[in-house]
Design an enzyme around this catalytic site. Structure first.
Site, PDB file in Angstrom:
ATOM      1  N   TYR A 152       0.825  -1.167  -0.069  1.00  0.00           N
ATOM      2  CA  TYR A 152      -0.112  -0.005  -0.125  1.00  0.00           C
ATOM      3  C   TYR A 152       0.982   1.235  -0.028  1.00  0.00           C
ATOM      4  O   TYR A 152       0.615   2.178  -0.902  1.00  0.00           O
ATOM      5  CB  TYR A 152      -0.880  -0.109   1.197  1.00  0.00           C
ATOM      6  CG  TYR A 152      -1.949   1.063   1.361  1.00  0.00           C
ATOM      7  CD1 TYR A 152      -3.028   1.209   0.272  1.00  0.00           C
ATOM      8  CD2 TYR A 152      -1.501   1.969   2.191  1.00  0.00           C
ATOM      9  CE1 TYR A 152      -3.938   2.163   0.415  1.00  0.00           C
ATOM     10  CE2 TYR A 152      -2.714   3.125   2.377  1.00  0.00           C
ATOM     11  CZ  TYR A 152      -3.797   3.109   1.523  1.00  0.00           C
ATOM     12  OH  TYR A 152      -4.770   4.206   1.633  1.00  0.00           O
ATOM     13  N   LYS A 156       1.230   4.572  -2.554  1.00  0.00           N
ATOM     14  CA  LYS A 156       0.951   5.806  -2.354  1.00  0.00           C
ATOM     15  C   LYS A 156       2.232   6.865  -2.185  1.00  0.00           C
ATOM     16  O   LYS A 156       1.934   8.157  -2.575  1.00  0.00           O
ATOM     17  CB  LYS A 156       0.247   5.801  -0.954  1.00  0.00           C
ATOM     18  CG  LYS A 156      -1.030   5.086  -0.890  1.00  0.00           C
ATOM     19  CD  LYS A 156      -2.173   5.723  -1.448  1.00  0.00           C
ATOM     20  CE  LYS A 156      -3.367   5.416  -1.333  1.00  0.00           C
ATOM     21  NZ  LYS A 156      -4.526   6.042  -2.229  1.00  0.00           N
TER      22      LYS A 156
HETATM   23  N1  NAP Z   1      -9.817   5.509   5.062  1.00  0.00           N
HETATM   24  C1  NAP Z   1      -8.391   5.904   5.467  1.00  0.00           C
HETATM   25  O1  NAP Z   1      -8.096   6.118   6.471  1.00  0.00           O
HETATM   26  C2  NAP Z   1      -7.504   6.436   4.378  1.00  0.00           C
HETATM   27  C3  NAP Z   1      -6.481   7.237   4.930  1.00  0.00           C
HETATM   28  C4  NAP Z   1      -5.550   7.465   3.813  1.00  0.00           C
HETATM   29  C5  NAP Z   1      -5.872   7.559   2.612  1.00  0.00           C
HETATM   30  N2  NAP Z   1      -7.159   7.115   2.124  1.00  0.00           N
HETATM   31  C6  NAP Z   1      -7.407   6.950   0.518  1.00  0.00           C
HETATM   32  O2  NAP Z   1      -8.404   7.669   0.385  1.00  0.00           O
HETATM   33  C7  NAP Z   1      -9.098   7.187  -0.697  1.00  0.00           C
HETATM   34  C8  NAP Z   1     -10.603   6.731  -0.369  1.00  0.00           C
HETATM   35  O3  NAP Z   1     -10.568   5.932   0.690  1.00  0.00           O
HETATM   36  P1  NAP Z   1     -11.875   5.494   1.826  1.00  0.00           P
HETATM   37  O4  NAP Z   1     -11.502   5.262   2.857  1.00  0.00           O
HETATM   38  O5  NAP Z   1     -13.172   6.463   1.275  1.00  0.00           O
HETATM   39  O6  NAP Z   1     -12.265   3.948   0.924  1.00  0.00           O
HETATM   40  P2  NAP Z   1     -13.599   3.323   0.762  1.00  0.00           P
HETATM   41  O7  NAP Z   1     -14.511   3.707   1.830  1.00  0.00           O
HETATM   42  O8  NAP Z   1     -13.116   1.821   0.918  1.00  0.00           O
HETATM   43  O9  NAP Z   1     -14.095   3.561  -0.711  1.00  0.00           O
HETATM   44  C9  NAP Z   1     -13.355   3.152  -1.825  1.00  0.00           C
HETATM   45  C10 NAP Z   1     -14.026   4.032  -2.841  1.00  0.00           C
HETATM   46  O10 NAP Z   1     -13.062   3.483  -4.197  1.00  0.00           O
HETATM   47  C11 NAP Z   1     -13.979   2.928  -4.938  1.00  0.00           C
HETATM   48  N3  NAP Z   1     -13.190   1.927  -5.655  1.00  0.00           N
HETATM   49  C12 NAP Z   1     -12.170   0.897  -5.260  1.00  0.00           C
HETATM   50  N4  NAP Z   1     -11.639   0.261  -6.048  1.00  0.00           N
HETATM   51  C13 NAP Z   1     -12.142   0.665  -7.486  1.00  0.00           C
HETATM   52  C14 NAP Z   1     -11.872   0.361  -8.856  1.00  0.00           C
HETATM   53  N5  NAP Z   1     -10.999  -0.741  -9.245  1.00  0.00           N
HETATM   54  N6  NAP Z   1     -12.651   0.945  -9.759  1.00  0.00           N
HETATM   55  C15 NAP Z   1     -13.460   2.094  -9.526  1.00  0.00           C
HETATM   56  N7  NAP Z   1     -13.501   2.575  -7.918  1.00  0.00           N
HETATM   57  C16 NAP Z   1     -12.871   1.851  -7.181  1.00  0.00           C
HETATM   58  C17 NAP Z   1     -14.943   2.319  -4.304  1.00  0.00           C
HETATM   59  O11 NAP Z   1     -16.159   1.807  -5.182  1.00  0.00           O
HETATM   60  P3  NAP Z   1     -17.161   0.590  -4.838  1.00  0.00           P
HETATM   61  O12 NAP Z   1     -18.002   1.332  -3.921  1.00  0.00           O
HETATM   62  O13 NAP Z   1     -17.915   0.538  -6.398  1.00  0.00           O
HETATM   63  O14 NAP Z   1     -16.395  -0.431  -4.403  1.00  0.00           O
HETATM   64  C18 NAP Z   1     -15.438   3.410  -3.397  1.00  0.00           C
HETATM   65  O15 NAP Z   1     -16.025   4.315  -3.809  1.00  0.00           O
HETATM   66  C19 NAP Z   1      -8.317   5.771  -0.983  1.00  0.00           C
HETATM   67  O16 NAP Z   1      -7.497   6.203  -2.041  1.00  0.00           O
HETATM   68  C20 NAP Z   1      -7.601   5.517   0.290  1.00  0.00           C
HETATM   69  O17 NAP Z   1      -6.362   4.775  -0.211  1.00  0.00           O
HETATM   70  C21 NAP Z   1      -7.795   6.585   2.964  1.00  0.00           C
END
Ligand code: NAP
Length: 232
Positions: A152, A156
């Site tokens: 991961y 990133k």
């Molecule tokens: N949550 C954290 O603590 C955190 C921290 C740092 C960075 N981030 C980053 O922030 C971003 C959003 O994270 P989140 O926590 O909101 O994640 P999440 O709740 O798991 O949501 C992920 C989103 O990405 C979409 N997605 C995943 N794989 C995809 C694919 N192959 N094609 C199209 N859409 C796809 C999902 O769509 P579906 O609903 O269709 O599956 C969903 O809308 C990510 O890049 C993550 O790495 C998150």
């Protein structure tokens, strides 16, 4: 009808959905992208309910199909001026030494290559218009790597790398680029993380609001949003 357009990837849930609501509240028409059409349609209905004057286009597209991403983005943005890209769709797989190759490949495809393809396709549109803002969702794991998150982190770190280069290349066109680096946010992605004080998605919304509202003379290449009780 609102005149501004924003693209949000990963808009169906979590951080992307929160930012899509925020952008709708600021009168942006929306292009929403995620994998599952069921989740996406639910998200669209939620936003339309609150902001009926916004024009929303939703596209279920799996961005892990990296060779098709740029063409897909070109097709859906044809003839549009894009003001904001929230380039956020992402996945998390654990593992460093013992990560499965298929998981490593998926991390690279979704988090790095697709994200890069989307950013560069939208960058071309914004460079022609001489305006726009690209937010690439990286992570604190792209700043400092954690144990068991080597794959991961590699994806990133890559996002921060291409974002910094784009930020330098695009600033002369009046286009801003920022890598957004949250630590642990309360979404589906962190449901197995036992940290008590996860960041609310609103903290990411407030960060985007801040970045969109600072003067055109200011730029922020990389911004970290960390948890008060968790050191990465
Ligand atoms: N949550 C954290 O603590 C955190 C921290 C740092 C960075 N981030 C980053 O922030 C971003 C959003 O994270 P989140 O926590 O909101 O994640 P999440 O709740 O798991 O949501 C992920 C989103 O990405 C979409 N997605 C995943 N794989 C995809 C694919 N192959 N094609 C199209 N859409 C796809 C999902 O769509 P579906 O609903 O269709 O599956 C969903 O809308 C990510 O890049 C993550 O790495 C998150």
């Amino acid at each position: 009808m609102a005149q501004k357009f924003a693209i949000v990837t990963g808009a169906s849930r979590g951080i992307g959905l929160a930012v899509a609501h925020y952008l709708a509240s600021k009168n942006y028409n929306l292009i929403l992208i995620s994998r599952s059409s069921v989740n996406l349609i639910a998200a669209k209905h939620e936003i339309v309910h609150n902001y009926p004057d916004i024009d929303i286009h939703e596209y279920a597209f799996d961005i892990s199909d990296v060779c098709k991403v740029a063409k897909f983005i070109k097709n859906i943005t044809m003839g549009l001026k894009i003001d904001v890209l929230f380039n956020n769709a992402g996945v998390l797989h654990e593992g460093t030494v013992f990560i499965k190759t298929s998981d490593l490949q998926n991390l690279m495809n979704v988090n790095l290559i697709a994200s890069y393809e989307i950013a560069k396709t939208v960058a071309e549109i914004m460079m022609k218009e001489k305006s726009g803002y690209i937010f690439n969702c990286a992570s604190m794991s792209g700043v400092r790597a954690l144990e068991n998150l080597g794959g991961y982190a590699a994806s990133k770190f890559g996002v921060i790398g291409y974002s910094q280069a784009m930020e330098k290349e695009l600033s002369k066109y009046g286009v801003k680029v920022s890598a957004i680096c949250p630590a642990v946010v309360n979404t589906d992605m962190t449901k197995n993380n036992t940290l008590k004080q996860k960041l609310p998605t609103d903290d990411i919304v407030l960060t985007i609001d801040y970045l969109l509202n600072i003067s055109k003379y200011a730029k922020v290449s990389t911004i970290s949003i960390e948890n008060i009780d968790h050191v990465i």
